[in-house]
Scaffold this motif. Structure first.
Motif, PDB file in Angstrom:
ATOM      1  N   LEU A   1       0.977  -1.231  -0.030  1.00 49.34           N
ATOM      2  CA  LEU A   1       0.054   0.036   0.063  1.00 49.34           C
ATOM      3  C   LEU A   1       0.835   1.332  -0.076  1.00 49.34           C
TER       4      LEU A   1
ATOM      5  N   SER B   1     -13.783   3.190   0.418  1.00 56.42           N
ATOM      6  CA  SER B   1     -13.169   1.951   1.529  1.00 56.42           C
ATOM      7  C   SER B   1     -13.319   0.668   0.416  1.00 56.42           C
TER       8      SER B   1
ATOM      9  N   VAL C   1     -10.267  -1.381   4.671  1.00 51.89           N
ATOM     10  CA  VAL C   1      -9.301  -0.518   4.029  1.00 51.89           C
ATOM     11  C   VAL C   1      -9.984   0.772   3.605  1.00 51.89           C
TER      12      VAL C   1
ATOM     13  N   TYR D   1      -9.513   4.956   2.365  1.00 49.57           N
ATOM     14  CA  TYR D   1      -8.482   5.923   1.826  1.00 49.57           C
ATOM     15  C   TYR D   1      -9.030   7.221   1.319  1.00 49.57           C
TER      16      TYR D   1
ATOM     17  N   ASP E   1      -9.539  -1.338   9.527  1.00 47.69           N
ATOM     18  CA  ASP E   1      -8.409  -1.648  10.047  1.00 47.69           C
ATOM     19  C   ASP E   1      -7.336  -0.634   9.616  1.00 47.69           C
ATOM     20  N   ILE E   2      -7.441   0.132   8.395  1.00 48.15           N
ATOM     21  CA  ILE E   2      -6.415   0.844   7.851  1.00 48.15           C
ATOM     22  C   ILE E   2      -6.913   2.082   7.233  1.00 48.15           C
TER      23      ILE E   2
ATOM     24  N   LEU F   1      -5.704   5.271   4.729  1.00 42.57           N
ATOM     25  CA  LEU F   1      -4.405   5.922   3.894  1.00 42.57           C
ATOM     26  C   LEU F   1      -4.926   7.183   3.519  1.00 42.57           C
TER      27      LEU F   1
END
Length: 606
Positions: free
Chosen positions: A38, A113, A121, A123, A157-158, A160
């Motif tokens: 990523l 997402s 994830v 972003y 979870d993440i 970016l």
């Protein structure tokens, strides 16, 4: 037992793909295997010096060894590369999990997402833009999409972002903060606002030119902590860390006790919660409350036709979606004809209404319906582009009708199961006589249509669902079909917001025609449609009708309504009806099951 996903995080690549994958090879050998990379920060080269190496990977002369996702969509050659990717047929529609640039390389466009190896994830791609969307800039619509994501159940979870969140170094010892971070450039208050709402377990950012692993911090109104990593550029001279490995267990599989574990060095949240909350409420748009869905991605551009005096189609445009002559082309750049061509319709048939090759031609000699149809069999001979009832797959008198899909027949309309349905109980309301829209039905036909709609609404409510109706009316006289798609009641409040956001991504605003009684809304809809233009409208469960006149030069997606609802229902792979086709035997079973359940509500059974 499922394997915990293993990811590599990278800072600004700046086109240095050789260095990126050299480092990957080394890390993968010693600590792999890894599932994906990523990338945050600027992905494209900073200067033309790095461009040749970068394009070797894009053009396939060098192989990308691992799935790589990036959000830094700016730098040298980015408009050219990303425009080409956005116009690829496989990248149109709902593509929150990345637009494929080349094998193993995916562009995360805008704000959204997706799920990657079980990990949630989110972003935000690019840097803040004060006005319209450009490559490398995020817009208010992208931010709105992420605000809607805040309302989704589960723990992201993440997250970016390209920019660091403003204030991330608050509430930590200054001795632990690199001196470069005291420069407030590349720090974004909007990112800070979003991360407060999203509350990811990991927040990854670039663009600052420095590596920084912040102490984990506690989130307001949440059990879990957030870990922030700022990553340095690939191959930086200061030898700052530009690649970092993580292997998080997806939060969806973790227990509450596992989620709530806090390391001893956990700090308070660094962001000014009250200020961010106030900013969020101030900037919130009407209809943004409680949107319960993911969003979608289109990169459909408006293109001009060729010279209006020409009736012939441009082969270059039909085959590739673009023409180097642009507005100077003397042939027509017709989006509907391109869609037909992509579905296998013969170019000569489209252009002339007939094909001289006859049976030797390998392409279709009839138009293919733009949505889900009852039938689309190929006739033995060609016909004119203006379809007649004997050739139409919707006309009840047509020899090409697939009658096994029919559910109920009235005097003016019939109800049929959609071919390649988006969900169970996805049906079509279709005029018996060939008609270009249900808005042109006689008053008796309108009353019968309304009875059908009321019956479907009542039937679906018994199953905890609402119904969304939409129709795409083209200028080519295609047989009308009003699509009816059931939606869980828990998602009904988000439908208007989602359609409005989808419209903004395509560059238009819906007109809200009515927000009261459904029958009155339809009467107003009929009064506003002149029958001389293309038109799309959607009837929402609360009585709201959203309408849009499709301009002559507008490349409007044929499956717009379906693509938006597939995003709402989180089934993006079903945005194209062709991905949902089943055998005739399965269709018969589906129709009989629906008939059995719907019989007590069928207005033609009374």
């Amino acid at each position: 037992m499922a394997t915990t996903p293993r990811l590599l995080l990278s800072g600004d690549v700046l086109g240095r793909l050789s260095l990126l994958y050299k480092r990957f090879t080394s890390v993968n050998k010693s600590a792999g295997p890894f599932d994906a990379i990523l990338c945050v920060g600027q992905f494209f080269p900073d200067t033309t010096d790095q461009l040749q190496e970068f394009m070797d990977y894009i053009d396939g002369r060098r192989e990308i060894p691992i799935p790589t996702y990036f959000i830094g969509d700016y730098g040298v050659a980015s408009p050219k590369v990303l425009s080409a990717a956005a116009n690829e047929p496989g990248n149109l529609g709902f593509k929150m999990d990345g637009l494929k640039v080349c094998p193993n390389l995916y562009w995360l466009k805008g704000g959204g997402s997706f799920t990657l190896h079980g990990l949630s994830v989110a972003y935000l791609s690019g840097r803040q833009s004060p006005s319209g969307h450009q490559f490398g800039k995020y817009t208010q619509d992208d931010v709105d999409a992420l605000r809607a994501f805040v309302e989704e159940p589960g723990i992201p979870d993440i997250f970016l972002t390209n920019e660091w969140p403003k204030g991330v170094t608050n509430r930590v010892s200054s001795e632990d903060v690199p001196s470069e971070t005291f420069d407030s450039s590349c720090c974004d208050s909007t990112v800070a606002e979003l991360v407060v709402g999203i509350k990811p377990r990991y927040h990854i950012a670039g663009s600052k030119g420095v590596f920084y692993a912040r102490e984990p911090y506690a989130n307001e109104d949440a059990l879990h902590v957030t870990r922030f990593f700022g990553l340095a550029p690939v191959g930086n001279k200061e030898k700052q860390k530009f690649m970092h490995a993580i292997s998080p267990t997806p939060s969806s599989t973790m227990s509450a006790s596992e989620i709530s574990l806090k390391p001893p060095n956990t700090t308070l949240c660094p962001y000014k919660i009250d200020d961010n909350t106030a900013s969020r409420e101030t900037n919130k748009r009407p209809g943004d409350s409680n949107p319960e869905a993911q969003y979608w991605r289109y990169d459909v551009k408006k293109r001009g036709h060729g010279a209006p005096e020409s009736e012939r189609f441009c082969f270059k445009f039909l085959s590739s979606g673009s023409c180097p002559r642009g507005e100077n082309c003397s042939f027509r750049h017709d989006a509907e004809a391109r869609e037909q061509s992509m579905r296998g319709v013969c170019f000569d048939f489209l252009n002339k209404g007939k094909c001289e090759r006859g049976s030797e031609c390998q392409f279709l000699h009839n138009l293919v319906d733009e949505g889900e149809g009852v039938s689309r069999k190929k006739p033995k001979s060609g016909g004119a582009i203006d379809i007649r009832s004997k050739e139409c797959w919707f006309c009840l008198s047509s020899p090409h009708l697939e009658s096994h899909l029919i559910i109920s027949v009235g005097e003016h309309l019939y109800c049929a199961m959609a071919k390649g349905p988006l969900v169970d109980d996805h049906v079509l309301l279709i005029p018996i006589e060939h008609s270009s829209s249900t808005l042109s039905l006689t008053p008796d036909g309108q009353r019968e249509l309304f009875r059908f709609q009321c019956s479907l609404r009542t039937f679906c409510k018994t199953q905890g669902k609402e119904v969304v109706f939409f129709e795409w009316i083209t200028k080519r006289g295609m047989h009308a079909n009003l699509q009816a798609i059931p939606i869980p009641q828990t998602r009904a409040s988000a439908i208007k917001t989602i359609f409005n956001l989808a419209a903004k991504r395509l560059g238009f605003d819906f007109e809200t025609i009515k927000n009261d009684d459904a029958s009155e809304g339809r009467e107003l809809l009929i009064s506003k449609f002149d029958g001389q233009t293309g038109f799309f409208y959607v009837e929402l469960p609360d009585g709201t009708v959203l309408g849009h006149i499709v301009e002559e030069n507008e490349n409007f997606p044929f499956q717009f309504g379906r693509e938006v609802l597939s995003g709402l229902l989180k089934i993006p792979d079903k945005a194209d009806w062709r991905n949902c086709k089943v055998s005739k035997d399965e269709e018969v079973i589906m129709v009989e099951a629906f008939k059995s359940q719907f019989k007590a509500f069928d207005p033609n059974e009374a």
